[in-house]
Design an enzyme around this catalytic site. Sequence first.
Site, PDB file in Angstrom:
ATOM      1  N   ARG A  66       1.166  -1.438  -0.294  1.00  0.00           N
ATOM      2  CA  ARG A  66      -0.483  -0.141   0.137  1.00  0.00           C
ATOM      3  C   ARG A  66       0.739   0.871  -0.126  1.00  0.00           C
ATOM      4  O   ARG A  66       1.351   2.305  -1.093  1.00  0.00           O
ATOM      5  CB  ARG A  66      -0.906   0.042   1.240  1.00  0.00           C
ATOM      6  CG  ARG A  66      -2.322  -0.122   1.078  1.00  0.00           C
ATOM      7  CD  ARG A  66      -2.903  -0.940   1.748  1.00  0.00           C
ATOM      8  NE  ARG A  66      -2.291  -1.346   2.862  1.00  0.00           N
ATOM      9  CZ  ARG A  66      -2.349  -1.534   4.211  1.00  0.00           C
ATOM     10  NH1 ARG A  66      -3.953  -1.878   4.508  1.00  0.00           N
ATOM     11  NH2 ARG A  66      -1.906  -2.452   4.981  1.00  0.00           N
ATOM     12  N   LYS A 177       1.886 -19.295   5.284  1.00  0.00           N
ATOM     13  CA  LYS A 177       0.872 -19.355   6.275  1.00  0.00           C
ATOM     14  C   LYS A 177       0.914 -17.788   7.079  1.00  0.00           C
ATOM     15  O   LYS A 177       1.574 -16.718   6.550  1.00  0.00           O
ATOM     16  CB  LYS A 177       2.268 -20.929   6.748  1.00  0.00           C
ATOM     17  CG  LYS A 177       3.128 -19.930   7.663  1.00  0.00           C
ATOM     18  CD  LYS A 177       3.688 -21.013   8.496  1.00  0.00           C
ATOM     19  CE  LYS A 177       3.067 -21.197   9.585  1.00  0.00           C
ATOM     20  NZ  LYS A 177       3.575 -19.592  10.185  1.00  0.00           N
ATOM     21  N   HIS A 207       8.575 -22.932   5.256  1.00  0.00           N
ATOM     22  CA  HIS A 207       9.644 -22.351   4.890  1.00  0.00           C
ATOM     23  C   HIS A 207      10.906 -23.567   5.616  1.00  0.00           C
ATOM     24  O   HIS A 207      12.080 -24.018   4.983  1.00  0.00           O
ATOM     25  CB  HIS A 207      10.682 -21.471   5.260  1.00  0.00           C
ATOM     26  CG  HIS A 207      10.401 -21.250   6.592  1.00  0.00           C
ATOM     27  ND1 HIS A 207       9.342 -20.889   7.807  1.00  0.00           N
ATOM     28  CD2 HIS A 207      11.378 -21.329   7.361  1.00  0.00           C
ATOM     29  CE1 HIS A 207      10.156 -21.367   8.767  1.00  0.00           C
ATOM     30  NE2 HIS A 207      11.608 -20.700   8.479  1.00  0.00           N
ATOM     31  N   LYS A 211      14.166 -26.282   4.741  1.00  0.00           N
ATOM     32  CA  LYS A 211      15.777 -26.990   4.982  1.00  0.00           C
ATOM     33  C   LYS A 211      16.336 -27.838   5.123  1.00  0.00           C
ATOM     34  O   LYS A 211      15.940 -29.089   4.393  1.00  0.00           O
ATOM     35  CB  LYS A 211      15.347 -26.693   6.384  1.00  0.00           C
ATOM     36  CG  LYS A 211      14.918 -25.818   6.937  1.00  0.00           C
ATOM     37  CD  LYS A 211      14.602 -25.862   8.728  1.00  0.00           C
ATOM     38  CE  LYS A 211      14.095 -24.016   8.846  1.00  0.00           C
ATOM     39  NZ  LYS A 211      14.224 -23.036   9.378  1.00  0.00           N
ATOM     40  N   GLU A 245      11.929 -22.534  20.345  1.00  0.00           N
ATOM     41  CA  GLU A 245      12.700 -20.867  19.839  1.00  0.00           C
ATOM     42  C   GLU A 245      13.001 -20.415  21.762  1.00  0.00           C
ATOM     43  O   GLU A 245      11.994 -20.477  22.658  1.00  0.00           O
ATOM     44  CB  GLU A 245      11.751 -20.260  19.340  1.00  0.00           C
ATOM     45  CG  GLU A 245      11.469 -20.729  18.116  1.00  0.00           C
ATOM     46  CD  GLU A 245      10.376 -19.556  17.147  1.00  0.00           C
ATOM     47  OE1 GLU A 245      10.620 -19.302  16.620  1.00  0.00           O
ATOM     48  OE2 GLU A 245       8.952 -20.739  17.066  1.00  0.00           O
ATOM     49  N   ASP A 264       0.693 -21.578  15.046  1.00  0.00           N
ATOM     50  CA  ASP A 264       1.805 -21.018  14.094  1.00  0.00           C
ATOM     51  C   ASP A 264       2.756 -22.276  14.050  1.00  0.00           C
ATOM     52  O   ASP A 264       3.342 -22.316  12.654  1.00  0.00           O
ATOM     53  CB  ASP A 264       2.571 -20.317  14.845  1.00  0.00           C
ATOM     54  CG  ASP A 264       3.227 -18.888  14.833  1.00  0.00           C
ATOM     55  OD1 ASP A 264       3.281 -19.489  13.610  1.00  0.00           O
ATOM     56  OD2 ASP A 264       4.389 -18.793  15.531  1.00  0.00           O
ATOM     57  N   HIS A 269       4.459 -26.356  10.608  1.00  0.00           N
ATOM     58  CA  HIS A 269       6.796 -27.312  10.842  1.00  0.00           C
ATOM     59  C   HIS A 269       6.623 -28.291  10.898  1.00  0.00           C
ATOM     60  O   HIS A 269       7.097 -28.996  10.829  1.00  0.00           O
ATOM     61  CB  HIS A 269       7.298 -26.136  11.086  1.00  0.00           C
ATOM     62  CG  HIS A 269       6.760 -24.787  10.780  1.00  0.00           C
ATOM     63  ND1 HIS A 269       6.964 -24.348   9.572  1.00  0.00           N
ATOM     64  CD2 HIS A 269       7.452 -23.413  11.344  1.00  0.00           C
ATOM     65  CE1 HIS A 269       6.892 -23.208   8.954  1.00  0.00           C
ATOM     66  NE2 HIS A 269       6.980 -22.291  10.285  1.00  0.00           N
ATOM     67  N   LYS A 365       8.086 -20.749  22.420  1.00  0.00           N
ATOM     68  CA  LYS A 365       8.691 -19.605  22.265  1.00  0.00           C
ATOM     69  C   LYS A 365       9.472 -20.003  23.662  1.00  0.00           C
ATOM     70  O   LYS A 365       8.262 -19.910  24.879  1.00  0.00           O
ATOM     71  CB  LYS A 365       7.453 -18.063  21.993  1.00  0.00           C
ATOM     72  CG  LYS A 365       6.837 -18.125  21.046  1.00  0.00           C
ATOM     73  CD  LYS A 365       7.305 -18.205  20.066  1.00  0.00           C
ATOM     74  CE  LYS A 365       6.341 -17.747  18.249  1.00  0.00           C
ATOM     75  NZ  LYS A 365       7.654 -17.461  17.592  1.00  0.00           N
TER      76      LYS A 365
HETATM   77  C1  BG6 Z   1       6.911 -18.572  11.082  1.00  0.00           C
HETATM   78  C2  BG6 Z   1       6.168 -18.518  13.105  1.00  0.00           C
HETATM   79  O1  BG6 Z   1       6.631 -20.257  10.488  1.00  0.00           O
HETATM   80  O2  BG6 Z   1       8.235 -19.785  12.062  1.00  0.00           O
HETATM   81  C3  BG6 Z   1       7.110 -17.716  13.766  1.00  0.00           C
HETATM   82  O3  BG6 Z   1       5.498 -17.729  12.706  1.00  0.00           O
HETATM   83  C4  BG6 Z   1       9.139 -18.836  14.144  1.00  0.00           C
HETATM   84  O4  BG6 Z   1       6.824 -17.451  15.087  1.00  0.00           O
HETATM   85  C5  BG6 Z   1       9.064 -19.339  12.717  1.00  0.00           C
HETATM   86  O5  BG6 Z   1      10.075 -18.039  14.937  1.00  0.00           O
HETATM   87  C6  BG6 Z   1      10.236 -20.198  13.036  1.00  0.00           C
HETATM   88  O6  BG6 Z   1      10.995 -21.122  12.180  1.00  0.00           O
HETATM   89  P1  BG6 Z   1      13.199 -20.661  12.049  1.00  0.00           P
HETATM   90  O7  BG6 Z   1      13.104 -21.014  10.924  1.00  0.00           O
HETATM   91  O8  BG6 Z   1      13.290 -19.874  12.914  1.00  0.00           O
HETATM   92  O9  BG6 Z   1      12.739 -22.224  12.677  1.00  0.00           O
END
Ligand code: BG6
Length: 518
Positions: A66, A177, A207, A211, A245, A264, A269, A365
């Site tokens: 935007r 996502k 993603h 990896k 994390e 999330d 993942h 987290k």
């Molecule tokens: C994302 C989440 O999809 O993946 C984040 O929305 C998370 O909250 C992240 O921190 C983790 O990705 P990676 O590659 O750092 O493990």
Amino acid sequence: MATTQVSVSPEVLKASQHSERSPDPCIVVIFGASGDLTKRKLLPALFHLEQAGNLPPNFAVVGVARRPLEQSFAPDMKEGIEAGGGVDAGDPKLDPFVSRISYYSMNFDDTNGYDGLKQHLAQIDQQQGTRGNRLFYFATAPEYFSDIIRFLGDHGMNRPQPEKDGPAPWVRVIIEKPFGHDLESARALNDEVNKVFNEDQVFRIDHYLGKETVQNILVFRFANGIFENVWNRNYIDHIEITAAESIGIEGRGPFYEKAGALRDVVQNHVMQLLSFVAMEPPISFAAQAVRSEKLKVFRAIRPIHFADTVRGQYGPGVVDGKPVPGYREEDRVHPRSQTETFAALRLEIENWRWAGVPIYIRAGKRMAKRVTEITIQFKQPPLMLFKDTEGKYLEGMKSNVISMRIQPDEGIALRFEAKVPGPSMHLSPVDMDFCYSSAFGVSSANGYERLLLDAMLGDGTLFAHRDDVEATWALMTPVLEYWAKNPVKDFPNYAAGTWGPSAADALMEMDNRKWRKL
Ligand code: BG6
């Protein structure tokens, strides 16, 4: 610790960075380009592809958002490529690459904007020979996905616009996502997407599948004769997947309040990791073959019992030696928020390979450290031989473990028992350790490179199919609904910088097991 020595010639390493196939000329159009993802991940990934010679010479990037960023966008992306991609400012390929980045400002719900964008893209086709091929990347907040899909359809931008004499062009979309927030919304989104795009035009990105360590799970399992034979319920006691994390929610309060750890990270993942660990060998690496094996895993998972779920939320604590606030004190988070920042589950896959092998998953987290790891814990062998004079089992006896370190410190270790040197019988577990960085050197890939390249090549093997997404939501949705109906009274229930709530330990202890120390 014993370390495996792997010698890979520099020629082989260099060759492996270069794709055998080269994408067609195309424009990558990023919706939501003013967000963090574009600058930190997507542009550095595209530039790494350029460095490795994997982009076609006729290539362009268009950022769409935007705000009026026409002047600052390209220089800002350059900065992102240098900082996020570890690229030297003097790299001779950098300026020519940046000169192919442009910006188009529009509101995603404004139909006129799409007319203008269409013209902008047609102009680039003419100037840069990108031949009508488009890769639309949806990096916006998810509430805009529907509008963008519909308007692309209304403006005929979902179908290739053939040029006079050239080959038929293609249009593809990469959708970030979260893909829906429960089963119903994911189905609805899939329906909207498939009204406008054929399934083979759609690339739902996770993603984690980009990896190297995740792709290597399949190579480890299926290219090595010794592991596949023991990869089943006859030999394996249980499996653990940890996605921990140490960071918090990084200013993403409004997003995370609606998401939580299960939506999330676990639904996508972690479930993708599980599918690679548990699936049957596909007949090839073609998208259809891999996806159908993954889907069988998801569909064989028993509905999750609520007693097999744990949720947590971090309170204040100390991470990396620094005090950090609790989740409820984070910016734009409700002071009595019920959102979970930690989730643990016990799953069972009811098929011939896995029945009776519990799978423990945890993700959170603000945990003690950043580590994503898969642990394959083997059954204890008969120990008759290893008793002391009083008939007690010798200390140190541990079962074999294969641990796959997805990140950081990427690698794979096999733990086995060894005799401690000396006249008496003492045992100690030791590790055979394969470490990516010492074997292959450090890779700068962030996962997006491979996935962007695959999407440009039209290869959907490492992307989620609509059935995958719906199958994982079908598993998680009852848990989310149960949690929503049964608020927690003890939040926050773990201090930042720890391994999560004690209930997560209790989940394992119920089965006389413990989480592996990571
Ligand atoms: C994302 C989440 O999809 O993946 C984040 O929305 C998370 O909250 C992240 O921190 C983790 O990705 P990676 O590659 O750092 O493990």
